[in-house]
Scaffold this active site. Structure first.
Site, PDB file in Angstrom:
ATOM      1  N   SER A   1     -21.413   0.274 -10.615  1.00  0.00           N
ATOM      2  CA  SER A   1     -23.124  -1.178 -10.657  1.00  0.00           C
ATOM      3  C   SER A   1     -22.124  -1.804  -9.606  1.00  0.00           C
ATOM      4  O   SER A   1     -21.621  -2.050  -9.054  1.00  0.00           O
ATOM      5  CB  SER A   1     -22.386  -1.919 -12.268  1.00  0.00           C
ATOM      6  OG  SER A   1     -23.016  -3.203 -12.186  1.00  0.00           O
TER       7      SER A   1
ATOM      8  N   LYS B   1     -20.939   3.428 -18.157  1.00  0.00           N
ATOM      9  CA  LYS B   1     -22.030   3.080 -17.102  1.00  0.00           C
ATOM     10  C   LYS B   1     -23.819   2.875 -18.175  1.00  0.00           C
ATOM     11  O   LYS B   1     -24.445   1.641 -17.708  1.00  0.00           O
ATOM     12  CB  LYS B   1     -21.729   3.381 -15.518  1.00  0.00           C
ATOM     13  CG  LYS B   1     -23.310   2.976 -15.039  1.00  0.00           C
ATOM     14  CD  LYS B   1     -23.356   1.982 -15.033  1.00  0.00           C
ATOM     15  CE  LYS B   1     -24.200   1.159 -13.640  1.00  0.00           C
ATOM     16  NZ  LYS B   1     -25.286   1.539 -13.416  1.00  0.00           N
TER      17      LYS B   1
ATOM     18  N   HIS C   1     -23.064  -0.144 -20.055  1.00  0.00           N
ATOM     19  CA  HIS C   1     -23.209  -1.374 -19.581  1.00  0.00           C
ATOM     20  C   HIS C   1     -24.422  -1.843 -19.037  1.00  0.00           C
ATOM     21  O   HIS C   1     -24.715  -2.795 -19.335  1.00  0.00           O
ATOM     22  CB  HIS C   1     -22.356  -0.717 -18.035  1.00  0.00           C
ATOM     23  CG  HIS C   1     -22.486  -2.126 -16.894  1.00  0.00           C
ATOM     24  ND1 HIS C   1     -23.703  -2.108 -16.206  1.00  0.00           N
ATOM     25  CD2 HIS C   1     -21.954  -3.061 -16.543  1.00  0.00           C
ATOM     26  CE1 HIS C   1     -23.943  -2.796 -15.727  1.00  0.00           C
ATOM     27  NE2 HIS C   1     -22.873  -3.658 -15.699  1.00  0.00           N
ATOM     28  N   ASN C   2     -25.175  -0.567 -18.778  1.00  0.00           N
ATOM     29  CA  ASN C   2     -26.545  -1.129 -18.879  1.00  0.00           C
ATOM     30  C   ASN C   2     -27.559  -0.615 -19.386  1.00  0.00           C
ATOM     31  O   ASN C   2     -28.269  -2.353 -19.541  1.00  0.00           O
ATOM     32  CB  ASN C   2     -27.527   0.224 -17.534  1.00  0.00           C
ATOM     33  CG  ASN C   2     -27.134   0.385 -16.881  1.00  0.00           C
ATOM     34  OD1 ASN C   2     -26.139   0.102 -16.087  1.00  0.00           O
ATOM     35  ND2 ASN C   2     -28.217   1.069 -15.751  1.00  0.00           N
TER      36      ASN C   2
ATOM     37  N   GLU D   1     -26.708  -4.623 -20.354  1.00  0.00           N
ATOM     38  CA  GLU D   1     -27.444  -5.618 -19.315  1.00  0.00           C
ATOM     39  C   GLU D   1     -28.941  -5.576 -19.934  1.00  0.00           C
ATOM     40  O   GLU D   1     -29.812  -6.368 -20.364  1.00  0.00           O
ATOM     41  CB  GLU D   1     -27.719  -4.572 -18.377  1.00  0.00           C
ATOM     42  CG  GLU D   1     -28.557  -4.952 -17.309  1.00  0.00           C
ATOM     43  CD  GLU D   1     -28.649  -3.602 -16.007  1.00  0.00           C
ATOM     44  OE1 GLU D   1     -27.104  -3.358 -15.460  1.00  0.00           O
ATOM     45  OE2 GLU D   1     -29.279  -3.461 -15.684  1.00  0.00           O
TER      46      GLU D   1
HETATM   47  C1  6PG Z   1     -26.301  -1.599 -11.994  1.00  0.00           C
HETATM   48  C2  6PG Z   1     -27.808  -1.703 -12.250  1.00  0.00           C
HETATM   49  C3  6PG Z   1     -28.240  -0.369 -11.797  1.00  0.00           C
HETATM   50  C4  6PG Z   1     -30.118  -0.195 -12.449  1.00  0.00           C
HETATM   51  C5  6PG Z   1     -30.634  -0.802 -12.293  1.00  0.00           C
HETATM   52  C6  6PG Z   1     -32.295  -1.086 -12.740  1.00  0.00           C
HETATM   53  O1  6PG Z   1     -25.728  -1.894 -13.252  1.00  0.00           O
HETATM   54  O2  6PG Z   1     -25.886  -2.024 -10.815  1.00  0.00           O
HETATM   55  O3  6PG Z   1     -27.675  -1.226 -14.071  1.00  0.00           O
HETATM   56  O4  6PG Z   1     -27.689   0.737 -11.744  1.00  0.00           O
HETATM   57  O5  6PG Z   1     -30.431   1.002 -11.917  1.00  0.00           O
HETATM   58  O6  6PG Z   1     -29.881  -2.613 -12.673  1.00  0.00           O
HETATM   59  O7  6PG Z   1     -32.159  -0.306 -14.323  1.00  0.00           O
HETATM   60  P1  6PG Z   1     -33.590  -0.702 -15.109  1.00  0.00           P
HETATM   61  O8  6PG Z   1     -34.415   0.217 -13.642  1.00  0.00           O
HETATM   62  O9  6PG Z   1     -33.647   0.610 -15.836  1.00  0.00           O
HETATM   63  O10 6PG Z   1     -33.828  -1.329 -15.156  1.00  0.00           O
END
Ligand code: 6PG
Length: 469
Positions: free
Chosen positions: A128, A182, A185-186, A189
């Site tokens: 990430s 991960k 994590h997302n 996010e």
């Molecule tokens: C990271 C992000 C990355 C992710 C983008 C877009 O940890 O660097 O999570 O891996 O691909 O944030 O995600 P979306 O297209 O699903 O919004």
């Protein structure tokens, strides 16, 4: 001279990771399906660096020191299987494949097994931090064969973000543990991004604030939080469109896209029976936003009045701040709760303290809340819900009153606030000794004789609801 590692995939992430590794003294071979990408990279950014461009897979593999370590930085899904299929015949027993993309954890489970059956080692490695993180220090979440980590862990730790407690990289567990972490994590996010978007909406639509004022407000709020997502929000709101000079945020179409990791988090949470309503609201919010035409067509069918302002004497921005705090903390704690359950369900044996630690820098969800999460995990390791553990508990308790207030006023003003609402409901439900589920049990027993338990007696009961006479 052979190189220390090879990277397949010269997209933004692959290139920046190669530059990062070279800057830490590692020799890197690079390969991309389309040659011109590799050539362009070699002739420009990689020039005079210890980065060896290669133009066919056999040449790429030959350039690597043994046991060979190959990091795939390609699109998740079938491209990963296709590259592995081409690569495998060229590899020897004990060589290591690392998948650094956002692969679905179920695919990683299968790939670890397949690789191992051919004598290869495999690490599903969440990375990430986007472009900047990849170049200057991402957060790295590897899982899979521990023997593979013994071979490549030093390199990963050297290129990761560094904090006083060590590198933001640690071996997390067997099989898909790294990609699972991960994924969550997302999911977090997504929840935090939606919460910030709703706070922006409350200020913008509810208080008529201009982007510049909102930017300074977020900046002030972020003094304590030091959240990366809040930090970029401050910059986003300051940005002007080059052509028109208008705030760029006002010109960006309100349809959010997604690549799937947030949805997978919710899908898996449903499978494990773990509520993640803040994350789920964020995923649904993106889906609804993307149906712009439908929304537009419906926009004058029900609510004829335009959203009203938040009126009356009250410190609304402070209340919006509190609601944002509560919703953000909910996203983190729901994600950690999910990890807790998944860890035993999938036998990952995750060290959640360590997960929180490696999220403290380099990654997209980095913020001071992760220090707090670590404190919570240490204060009450048995409690999966950190909202009810100090230091979050007192803060959340304190902020729940103003969150209720801003929510009811925000709704009255006609604003949809799904993440903040779900976060508050989650908090209320988890703090309720009584819920209306007695009614559900009665209904189930009524139509299906599914039985119910009683408050006043032990055991399972069935009632004859219909009078047959
Ligand atoms: C990271 C992000 C990355 C992710 C983008 C877009 O940890 O660097 O999570 O891996 O691909 O944030 O995600 P979306 O297209 O699903 O919004």
């Amino acid at each position: 001279m052979k190189t220390d590692i090879g990277i397949i995939g010269m997209g933004v992430m692959g290139q920046n990771l190669a530059l990062n590794m070279a800057s830490k003294g590692y020799g890197v071979s690079v390969y991309n399906r389309r040659e011109n990408r590799t050539r362009e990279f070699a002739e420009n950014k990689a020039k005079k660096k210890d980065i060896i461009p290669t133009y066919d897979l056999a040449e790429f593999v030959k350039s690597l020191d043994k046991p060979k370590k190959i990091l795939l930085m390609i699109k998740a899904g079938s491209p990963v299987d296709e590259v592995i299929a081409k690569l495998t015949p060229l590899l020897d027993e004990g060589d290591v494949i690392l998948d650094g993309g956002n692969s679905n954890f179920r695919d990683t489970d299968r790939r670890v097994e397949e690789a191992n059956s051919r004598g290869l080692l495999y690490l599903g490695t969440g990375i990430s931090g986007g472009e900047y993180g990849a170049r200057h220090g991402p957060s790295i979440m590897p899982g899979g064969n521990e023997e593979a980590y013994d071979l490549v862990g030093n390199l990963l730790e050297d290129i990761a973000a560094q904090i006083p407690e060590g590198p933001c990289c640690a071996y997390l567990g067997p099989r898909s543990a790294g990609h699972y972490v991960k994924m969550v994590h997302n999911g977090i996010e997504y929840g935090v991004m939606e919460s910030i978007a709703e706070a922006y909406w409350l200020m913008n639509k509810g208080l008529n604030m201009e982007p510049e004022d909102m930017s300074s407000t977020f900046e002030k709020w972020n003094e304590d939080l030091d959240s990366y997502l809040m930090e970029i929000t401050v910059s986003v709101l300051k940005e002007e469109d080059e052509k028109t000079g208008k705030p760029l945020i006002n010109l960006i179409l309100d349809t959010a896209e997604q690549k799937g990791t947030g949805k997978w988090t919710v899908q898996n949470a449903l499978e494990l029976g773990v509520p993640v309503p803040t994350i789920s609201a964020a995923v649904d919010g993106r889906f609804i936003s993307s149906r712009k035409r439908e929304r537009k067509n419906n926009s004058d069918k029900i609510f004829l009045e335009k959203p009203a302002r938040l009126t009356g004497k009250s410190n609304w921005t402070e209340k919006i701040h509190d609601a944002l705090y509560l919703s953000t903390v909910s996203a983190y704690t729901q994600g950690i709760y999910l990890l807790n359950v998944a860890s035993s369900e999938y036998e990952y044996d995750l060290n959640l303290d360590e997960v929180a630690r490696i999220w403290k820098d380099g990654c997209i969800i980095r913020s001071n809340l992760l220090d707090e999460a670590q404190k919570g995990l240490r204060n009450d390791p048995e409690n999966p819900n950190l909202l009810f553990v100090e230091p979050f508990l007192s803060n959340v308790k304190d902020k729940s009153v103003s969150t209720r207030e801003i929510l009811s006023r925000g709704r009255k003003a006609g604003l949809a606030l799904p993440a903040i609402s779900s976060s508050l409901d989650y908090l209320v439900e988890f703090s309720s000794a009584y819920l209306p589920a007695n009614m559900i049990q009665a209904q189930r027993d009524f139509f299906g004789a599914h039985t119910y338990q009683r408050r006043d007696r032990e055991g399972y009961f069935h009632n004859e609801w219909l009078d047959d006479n």
